[in-house]
Design a protein around this motif. Structure first.
Motif, PDB file in Angstrom:
ATOM      1  N   TYR A 231       0.824  -1.211   0.000  1.00 40.10           N
ATOM      2  CA  TYR A 231       0.000   0.000   0.000  1.00 40.10           C
ATOM      3  C   TYR A 231       0.856   1.258   0.000  1.00 40.10           C
ATOM      4  O   TYR A 231       0.536   2.250  -0.661  1.00 40.10           O
ATOM      5  N   SER A 232       1.971   1.229   0.709  1.00 38.14           N
ATOM      6  CA  SER A 232       2.816   2.421   0.834  1.00 38.14           C
ATOM      7  C   SER A 232       3.578   2.737  -0.442  1.00 38.14           C
ATOM      8  O   SER A 232       4.285   3.739  -0.509  1.00 38.14           O
ATOM      9  N   SER A 233       3.442   1.891  -1.481  1.00 37.60           N
ATOM     10  CA  SER A 233       4.117   2.163  -2.751  1.00 37.60           C
ATOM     11  C   SER A 233       3.322   3.110  -3.641  1.00 37.60           C
ATOM     12  O   SER A 233       3.842   3.578  -4.650  1.00 37.60           O
TER      13      SER A 233
ATOM     14  N   GLU B 121      19.780  14.855  -0.088  1.00 40.26           N
ATOM     15  CA  GLU B 121      20.441  13.579  -0.390  1.00 40.26           C
ATOM     16  C   GLU B 121      19.498  12.658  -1.160  1.00 40.26           C
ATOM     17  O   GLU B 121      18.273  12.761  -1.030  1.00 40.26           O
ATOM     18  N   PRO B 122      20.043  11.756  -1.964  1.00 42.79           N
ATOM     19  CA  PRO B 122      19.185  10.851  -2.746  1.00 42.79           C
ATOM     20  C   PRO B 122      18.421   9.885  -1.846  1.00 42.79           C
ATOM     21  O   PRO B 122      18.870   9.549  -0.744  1.00 42.79           O
ATOM     22  N   ILE B 123      17.279   9.444  -2.330  1.00 44.28           N
ATOM     23  CA  ILE B 123      16.464   8.482  -1.591  1.00 44.28           C
ATOM     24  C   ILE B 123      17.029   7.085  -1.819  1.00 44.28           C
ATOM     25  O   ILE B 123      17.050   6.587  -2.944  1.00 44.28           O
ATOM     26  N   VAL B 124      17.492   6.462  -0.755  1.00 49.41           N
ATOM     27  CA  VAL B 124      18.065   5.127  -0.836  1.00 49.41           C
ATOM     28  C   VAL B 124      16.985   4.062  -0.691  1.00 49.41           C
ATOM     29  O   VAL B 124      16.960   3.066  -1.425  1.00 49.41           O
ATOM     30  N   ASP B 125      16.075   4.270   0.250  1.00 53.34           N
ATOM     31  CA  ASP B 125      14.975   3.327   0.479  1.00 53.34           C
ATOM     32  C   ASP B 125      13.654   4.095   0.441  1.00 53.34           C
ATOM     33  O   ASP B 125      13.289   4.754   1.415  1.00 53.34           O
ATOM     34  N   PRO B 126      12.904   4.025  -0.670  1.00 54.95           N
ATOM     35  CA  PRO B 126      11.658   4.787  -0.805  1.00 54.95           C
ATOM     36  C   PRO B 126      10.565   4.375   0.173  1.00 54.95           C
ATOM     37  O   PRO B 126       9.557   5.078   0.286  1.00 54.95           O
ATOM     38  N   LEU B 127      10.724   3.264   0.862  1.00 55.47           N
ATOM     39  CA  LEU B 127       9.708   2.829   1.814  1.00 55.47           C
ATOM     40  C   LEU B 127       9.974   3.352   3.225  1.00 55.47           C
ATOM     41  O   LEU B 127       9.213   3.065   4.143  1.00 55.47           O
ATOM     42  N   LYS B 128      11.043   4.125   3.386  1.00 59.62           N
ATOM     43  CA  LYS B 128      11.343   4.717   4.681  1.00 59.62           C
ATOM     44  C   LYS B 128      10.557   6.018   4.869  1.00 59.62           C
ATOM     45  O   LYS B 128      10.039   6.604   3.917  1.00 59.62           O
ATOM     46  N   GLY B 129      10.512   6.486   6.103  1.00 59.58           N
ATOM     47  CA  GLY B 129       9.917   7.783   6.392  1.00 59.58           C
ATOM     48  C   GLY B 129       8.413   7.741   6.579  1.00 59.58           C
ATOM     49  O   GLY B 129       7.742   6.756   6.269  1.00 59.58           O
ATOM     50  N   ASP B 130       7.875   8.845   7.108  1.00 60.69           N
ATOM     51  CA  ASP B 130       6.441   8.985   7.312  1.00 60.69           C
ATOM     52  C   ASP B 130       5.760   9.406   6.010  1.00 60.69           C
ATOM     53  O   ASP B 130       6.409   9.841   5.066  1.00 60.69           O
ATOM     54  N   ARG B 131       4.420   9.302   6.004  1.00 61.51           N
ATOM     55  CA  ARG B 131       3.627   9.655   4.833  1.00 61.51           C
ATOM     56  C   ARG B 131       2.376  10.432   5.262  1.00 61.51           C
ATOM     57  O   ARG B 131       1.886  10.280   6.382  1.00 61.51           O
TER      58      ARG B 131
END
Length: 265
Positions: A61-63, A98-108
């Motif tokens: 879902y977070s994608s 900085e570039p996004i290394v893991d797009p599933l990190k962080g809040d939404r």
């Protein structure tokens, strides 16, 4: 009032309690999915026809582009207020610049919350006022923010759904084929597997990524073609046929994107 009290309607959809209430129970999912497969087999076999059934796994879902991370928020808000920054309690997908290394990190935050904040900022409200949607008194507004931990909770449930789908598929005959589209979409939308169309890399980003329509949830023309091609590859292989794939190019050339050019300049 009744809808809110019974949990049908919530203005705080991202509390842990709300998330757990809205996720399908795993046993219920297994029972219903199994019944659907049994029904398909029964209906077709009773007519003397052996069906070829293709069942698909689920992406995270977070994608989806509907959920905006810190980079999304700042990318658009800085066009109105160059000094804008998400509040300190909002966990970033990557450090600033900085570039996004893991797009599933962080809040939404969901697209509707993003739209509300964008409207406030564009009508003269200060950054501090706008950020109160996300944080008050140094405390995050949990009901409106899908935290990284809550995303992990949802992903673990989706992993369990997919494990169930794979188990059910394996328990059926050779006419039931598993298509792991969920894992493939996760990989493409997060950039682990790069798909490019006319030199543009396909990803989960709202409008910019080319994957979704403007609601950030439903796949656009290019996204639909990507899914269709992946499924068609599996059908061709399983049935030993050679059906030609559709093009993925249409979605990136959709003329409606032009109306959103000012957001992406």
């Amino acid at each position: 009032a009744f809808a809110r009290e019974s949990g049908v309607l919530s203005f705080e959809p991202y509390t842990q309690a709300a998330i757990e209430r809205n996720l399908t129970d795993l046993l219920d999912f297994e029972n219903q999915y199994g019944q659907v497969l049994d029904l398909l087999d029964t209906e077709f076999f009773s007519s003397g026809v052996v069906p070829e059934i293709f069942i698909l796994t689920l992406p995270y879902y977070s994608s989806v582009g509907y959920l905006m991370d810190s980079e999304d928020i700042e990318y658009y808000f800085k066009k109105i207020a160059p000094a804008y920054s998400v509040p300190l309690t909002f966990k970033r997908v990557a450090p600033p610049g900085e570039p996004i290394v893991d797009p599933l990190k962080g809040d939404r935050i969901p697209f509707f919350t993003f739209g509300l904040m964008y409207a406030l900022l564009s009508t003269g409200h200060t950054i501090e006022e706008v950020n109160q949607v996300l944080e008050k008194g140094g405390v995050q507004q949990d009901g409106l923010v899908l935290s990284e931990e809550e995303q992990q909770f949802i992903m673990s449930r989706i992993d369990a759904y997919n494990a169930t789908i794979k188990t059910l598929a394996a328990s059926k005959g050779a006419n039931v084929h598993l298509v792991d589209i969920g894992n493939y979409l996760n990989s493409v939308l997060t950039g682990k597997t790069q798909v490019s169309v006319d030199g543009r890399v396909f990803n989960r980003k709202w409008v910019r990524g080319g994957a979704f329509t403007f609601d950030g949830v439903h796949p656009g023309y290019t996204g639909q073609a990507l899914i269709a091609n992946f499924l068609l590859d599996h059908i061709n292989h399983a049935l030993e046929i050679n059906a030609p794939p559709p093009t993925r190019r249409t979605g990136f050339l959709d003329r409606r994107i032009a109306s959103f050019a000012r957001f992406n300049a």
